[in-house]
Design a protein around this motif. Sequence first.
Motif, short mmCIF file in Angstrom:
data_model
loop_
_atom_site.label_atom_id
_atom_site.label_comp_id
_atom_site.label_asym_id
_atom_site.label_seq_id
_atom_site.Cartn_x
_atom_site.Cartn_y
_atom_site.Cartn_z
N ILE A 81 0.88 -1.16 0.00
CA ILE A 81 0.00 0.00 0.00
C ILE A 81 0.92 1.22 0.00
O ILE A 81 1.77 1.35 0.87
CB ILE A 81 -0.94 0.03 1.22
CG1 ILE A 81 -1.83 -1.21 1.25
CG2 ILE A 81 -1.79 1.31 1.21
CD1 ILE A 81 -2.66 -1.36 2.51
N ALA A 82 0.73 2.07 -0.99
CA ALA A 82 1.54 3.29 -1.10
C ALA A 82 0.63 4.49 -0.85
O ALA A 82 -0.26 4.78 -1.65
CB ALA A 82 2.19 3.38 -2.48
N LEU A 83 0.85 5.14 0.28
CA LEU A 83 0.10 6.35 0.62
C LEU A 83 0.87 7.57 0.13
O LEU A 83 2.09 7.64 0.30
CB LEU A 83 -0.09 6.47 2.13
CG LEU A 83 -0.92 5.39 2.83
CD1 LEU A 83 -0.74 5.49 4.34
CD2 LEU A 83 -2.37 5.51 2.44
N THR A 84 0.16 8.52 -0.44
CA THR A 84 0.76 9.81 -0.83
C THR A 84 -0.10 10.91 -0.25
O THR A 84 -1.31 10.95 -0.49
CB THR A 84 0.83 9.96 -2.36
OG1 THR A 84 1.61 8.89 -2.90
CG2 THR A 84 1.46 11.29 -2.75
N LEU A 85 0.52 11.77 0.54
CA LEU A 85 -0.15 12.92 1.15
C LEU A 85 0.42 14.19 0.55
O LEU A 85 1.63 14.39 0.54
CB LEU A 85 0.06 12.93 2.66
CG LEU A 85 -0.34 14.20 3.41
CD1 LEU A 85 -1.85 14.45 3.32
CD2 LEU A 85 0.12 14.13 4.86
N LYS A 86 -0.47 15.04 0.04
CA LYS A 86 -0.09 16.38 -0.40
C LYS A 86 -0.86 17.33 0.50
O LYS A 86 -2.09 17.34 0.49
CB LYS A 86 -0.41 16.60 -1.87
CG LYS A 86 0.45 15.72 -2.76
CD LYS A 86 0.25 15.97 -4.22
CE LYS A 86 1.18 15.05 -4.99
NZ LYS A 86 1.06 15.23 -6.41
N ALA A 87 -0.12 18.09 1.30
CA ALA A 87 -0.75 18.88 2.36
C ALA A 87 -0.35 20.34 2.30
O ALA A 87 0.82 20.66 2.09
CB ALA A 87 -0.36 18.30 3.72
N LYS A 88 -1.33 21.18 2.52
CA LYS A 88 -1.08 22.61 2.68
C LYS A 88 -1.24 22.89 4.17
O LYS A 88 -2.36 22.88 4.69
CB LYS A 88 -2.04 23.44 1.85
CG LYS A 88 -1.70 24.91 1.81
CD LYS A 88 -2.55 25.65 0.79
CE LYS A 88 -2.09 27.10 0.70
NZ LYS A 88 -2.93 27.85 -0.24
N VAL A 89 -0.11 23.09 4.82
CA VAL A 89 -0.08 23.29 6.27
C VAL A 89 0.83 24.49 6.54
O VAL A 89 2.04 24.34 6.70
CB VAL A 89 0.44 22.03 7.01
CG1 VAL A 89 0.35 22.21 8.52
CG2 VAL A 89 -0.32 20.78 6.58
#
Length: 145
Positions: A98-106
């Motif tokens: 399982i490959a998770l990718t998070l793109k976050a504006k923080v």
Amino acid sequence: MSEKTASVHWQGAGKSGQGQISTETGALKSYPYGFGSRFGDDRTGTNPEEIVGAAHAACFTMAFAFACEKAGISTETLDTTAKVRLAKEGEGFKIDRIALTLKAKVPGIDDAKFQQIAADAKANCPLSKALASVPEITLDAQLVG
């Protein structure tokens, strides 16, 4: 404690049969799935791996948002994808990655703190724990804009 319900109705043999998936909330209501949507190119139905991926992405994203909130960090947007790979194993199959990718504006977070919170959320969200037998669960966490 919380308990959620999903159900499946299946008719026919394995390869030629068809199933329908329903959830307690109605998010899925008699949604079709079968051999073609799992192993072929039938895009009219879903499959267990897609549903696992959606659940894992949702759980991880909430865990990340809650962890940021607890640390006093405001998040603007969080977009997570999960790619779930079903691989042949002997006569059957297994989820091997399982490959998770998070793109976050923080705003206002440095990359080190961001990566630490993301890694902790990945390790400790309930779905990550439930999926602990998957040999490889990766996370690519990226700060954007």
